[in-house]
Design a protein around this motif. Structure first.
Motif, short mmCIF file in Angstrom:
data_model
loop_
_atom_site.label_atom_id
_atom_site.label_comp_id
_atom_site.label_asym_id
_atom_site.label_seq_id
_atom_site.Cartn_x
_atom_site.Cartn_y
_atom_site.Cartn_z
N LYS A 132 -21.06 107.76 28.18
CA LYS A 132 -22.38 108.48 28.27
C LYS A 132 -22.56 109.54 27.25
O LYS A 132 -21.43 110.00 26.99
CB LYS A 132 -22.37 109.11 29.65
CG LYS A 132 -22.62 107.98 30.76
CD LYS A 132 -22.21 108.65 32.39
CE LYS A 132 -22.39 107.69 33.24
NZ LYS A 132 -23.54 106.92 33.45
N LEU A 186 -17.82 112.60 29.56
CA LEU A 186 -18.01 111.25 30.40
C LEU A 186 -17.96 109.97 29.30
O LEU A 186 -19.16 109.86 28.64
CB LEU A 186 -18.89 111.52 31.34
CG LEU A 186 -19.05 112.48 32.24
CD1 LEU A 186 -20.00 112.33 33.30
CD2 LEU A 186 -17.66 112.53 33.01
N ARG A 230 -12.16 112.06 34.45
CA ARG A 230 -12.42 111.34 33.13
C ARG A 230 -12.64 112.39 32.19
O ARG A 230 -12.29 112.36 30.96
CB ARG A 230 -13.54 110.33 33.17
CG ARG A 230 -13.63 109.07 34.22
CD ARG A 230 -14.89 108.30 34.03
NE ARG A 230 -15.88 109.15 34.82
CZ ARG A 230 -17.07 108.99 34.84
NH1 ARG A 230 -17.56 107.89 34.33
NH2 ARG A 230 -18.03 109.68 35.53
N TYR A 231 -13.54 113.49 32.55
CA TYR A 231 -13.80 114.49 31.43
C TYR A 231 -12.56 115.11 30.90
O TYR A 231 -12.38 115.62 29.89
CB TYR A 231 -14.87 115.37 31.89
CG TYR A 231 -14.01 116.59 33.07
CD1 TYR A 231 -13.66 117.76 32.61
CD2 TYR A 231 -14.19 116.19 34.47
CE1 TYR A 231 -13.42 118.56 33.55
CE2 TYR A 231 -13.70 116.96 35.29
CZ TYR A 231 -13.25 118.38 35.07
OH TYR A 231 -12.90 119.07 35.88
N MET A 253 -12.24 108.54 38.64
CA MET A 253 -13.60 108.72 37.98
C MET A 253 -13.72 110.13 37.62
O MET A 253 -14.26 110.62 36.80
CB MET A 253 -14.97 108.08 38.84
CG MET A 253 -14.95 106.69 38.80
SD MET A 253 -15.72 105.93 37.57
CE MET A 253 -17.49 106.34 37.60
N GLU A 270 -19.49 110.50 39.77
CA GLU A 270 -20.95 109.83 39.81
C GLU A 270 -20.95 109.05 41.24
O GLU A 270 -20.85 107.64 41.35
CB GLU A 270 -20.56 108.67 38.66
CG GLU A 270 -20.76 109.22 37.12
CD GLU A 270 -21.07 108.09 36.25
OE1 GLU A 270 -21.76 107.05 36.45
OE2 GLU A 270 -20.30 108.28 35.11
N ASP A 271 -20.75 109.76 42.16
CA ASP A 271 -20.51 109.30 43.69
C ASP A 271 -21.18 110.34 44.68
O ASP A 271 -20.62 111.29 44.76
CB ASP A 271 -19.23 108.58 44.10
CG ASP A 271 -19.23 107.91 45.22
OD1 ASP A 271 -20.41 108.05 45.90
OD2 ASP A 271 -18.49 107.05 45.30
N ASP A 272 -22.20 110.08 44.90
CA ASP A 272 -23.01 111.14 46.02
C ASP A 272 -22.22 111.11 47.47
O ASP A 272 -22.56 111.77 48.28
CB ASP A 272 -24.43 111.07 46.17
CG ASP A 272 -25.06 111.70 44.97
OD1 ASP A 272 -24.60 112.19 44.09
OD2 ASP A 272 -26.22 111.08 44.72
N GLN A 297 -12.76 107.14 43.21
CA GLN A 297 -13.58 108.28 43.07
C GLN A 297 -12.73 109.39 42.40
O GLN A 297 -13.52 110.03 41.32
CB GLN A 297 -14.05 108.75 44.36
CG GLN A 297 -15.16 107.86 45.04
CD GLN A 297 -15.21 108.39 46.53
OE1 GLN A 297 -14.65 108.93 47.25
NE2 GLN A 297 -16.69 108.33 46.97
N ARG A 327 -19.32 115.70 42.89
CA ARG A 327 -20.09 114.13 42.81
C ARG A 327 -20.78 113.91 41.42
O ARG A 327 -20.79 112.56 41.19
CB ARG A 327 -21.33 114.59 43.64
CG ARG A 327 -20.82 114.51 45.27
CD ARG A 327 -21.96 115.16 46.07
NE ARG A 327 -21.85 114.95 47.64
CZ ARG A 327 -22.67 115.51 48.57
NH1 ARG A 327 -23.98 116.10 48.27
NH2 ARG A 327 -22.07 115.38 49.83
N PHE A 328 -20.89 114.89 40.78
CA PHE A 328 -21.52 114.55 39.43
C PHE A 328 -20.44 113.83 38.44
O PHE A 328 -20.57 112.89 37.81
CB PHE A 328 -21.95 115.83 38.71
CG PHE A 328 -22.00 115.88 37.25
CD1 PHE A 328 -23.06 114.94 36.75
CD2 PHE A 328 -21.27 116.55 36.38
CE1 PHE A 328 -23.30 114.93 35.36
CE2 PHE A 328 -21.56 116.48 35.02
CZ PHE A 328 -22.62 115.67 34.38
N VAL A 329 -19.06 114.57 38.51
CA VAL A 329 -17.98 114.03 37.71
C VAL A 329 -17.57 112.61 38.14
O VAL A 329 -17.07 111.58 37.58
CB VAL A 329 -16.81 114.77 37.16
CG1 VAL A 329 -17.40 115.94 36.25
CG2 VAL A 329 -16.41 115.45 38.52
#
Length: 309
Positions: free
Chosen positions: A220, A217, A209-210, A206, A146-148, A203, A142-144
């Motif tokens: 950011k 990210l 990305r790292y 996203m 950016e979507d819970d 998702q 969810r963190f990477v």
């Protein structure tokens, strides 16, 4: 350089029109229910733009793509000690081969075949309850992304557990050689559940990305992992990310990638883009037919192969 949005749109049209799509993963009953006539693609670029086409917003079971995220977490936990329990070489065998595991005395060939991913899951379990570890994996995804709303499909997890006899055999074999330190049912329970995480192409692009942008990210001031570790994970994705079809994928596409039998592929164009494709029809190696073809077209059109133009 061609316009990326036009290229992505054209690829989606070409894939949607194709008749040959492979076969869905029927050995997991829940995956067998997924309609084969779907294709999605999402590309997240260095300047923060996300380009999507087709069924890019439809959630699907990421399956073995989750192994990229558990590997990231395990390396963060134990570093290079991980390689005493899991190898770094291509397997050349099916993802659930027990013959290779027997020949190599219980040490899995790499972290992306099933045995290797179960061993990586066991590393994450050290000193923790399965529920805690599963929560950690889900929070990271969810963190990477950016979507819970990223979640686990309990129906798929149950389906995997009910039919996962080969994975159970692999885990027991590794336990016999002391590669697994925790109870077999704990390692398998977490493994089945993290393979049952669902994401859409948007998702997933996203979330990757790292790996595309040196461990960070973009946009950011957040470093997920070091640039060196991102390079190493990408190297494993390139050489081992498509099971015994990894060489052919590297030859045709030329990008690090990780496939899943849900039909998804996460691919990385280092410094350029994080890419997710999805189409549930698979080739005999367990890789998405249309997904692989779409990435081949994309890498060629945008000149993104890591091997040059």
């Amino acid at each position: 350089m061609p316009n990326l949005a036009s290229v992505v749109g054209e690829i989606a049209q070409r894939m949607t029109a194709r008749d040959e799509r492979g076969k869905v993963a029927s050995y997991i009953p829940e995956l067998a229910k997924v309609p084969i006539d779907q294709f999605g693609i999402a590309v997240f670029t260095a300047d923060g733009e996300t380009i999507v086409a087709g069924d890019a917003e439809v959630p699907f079971s990421i399956q073995s793509i989750s192994k990229v995220f558990t590997l990231t977490l395990a390396l963060g936990k134990v570093g290079d000690q991980l390689w005493t329990r899991v190898g770094r070489e291509p397997s050349g065998n099916p993802f659930n081969s027990i013959v290779q595991l027997e020949y190599e005395k219980g040490k899995p060939r790499n972290p992306f075949i099933n045995a290797g991913a179960i061993a990586v899951t066991d590393v994450l379990l050290a000193g923790h309850e399965p529920r805690e570890v599963l929560g950690e994996i889900l929070r990271f995804c969810r963190f990477v992304a950016e979507d819970d709303s990223v979640a686990i499909d309990e129906h798929v997890a149950r389906s995997e557990k009910q039919t996962g006899f080969l994975n159970t055999a692999l885990a027991n074999y590794m336990k016999a050689f002391k590669v697994l330190e925790n109870p077999v049912d704990h390692a398998l329970g977490v493994y089945f559940h993290h393979c049952s995480i669902t994401m859409s192409c948007r998702q997933l692009a996203m979330a990757g990305r790292y790996l595309a942008f040196s461990g960070r990210l973009p946009g950011k001031d957040v470093s997920v992992i070091s640039s060196e570790r991102a390079r190493r994970i990408n190297a494993l994705m390139l050489t081992c990310g498509h099971y015994d079809g990894s060489g052919d994928f590297a030859f045709r596409v030329g990008l690090p990638g990780k496939s899943g039998v849900g039909g998804g592929i996460l691919a990385v164009a280092p410094g350029e883009a994080s890419i997710a494709v999805w189409s549930p029809g698979l080739d005999p190696h367990g890789n998405s037919v249309l997904g692989s073809l779409a990435l081949e077209h994309l890498a060629k059109a945008m000149r993104w192969s890591v091997f040059g133009d």
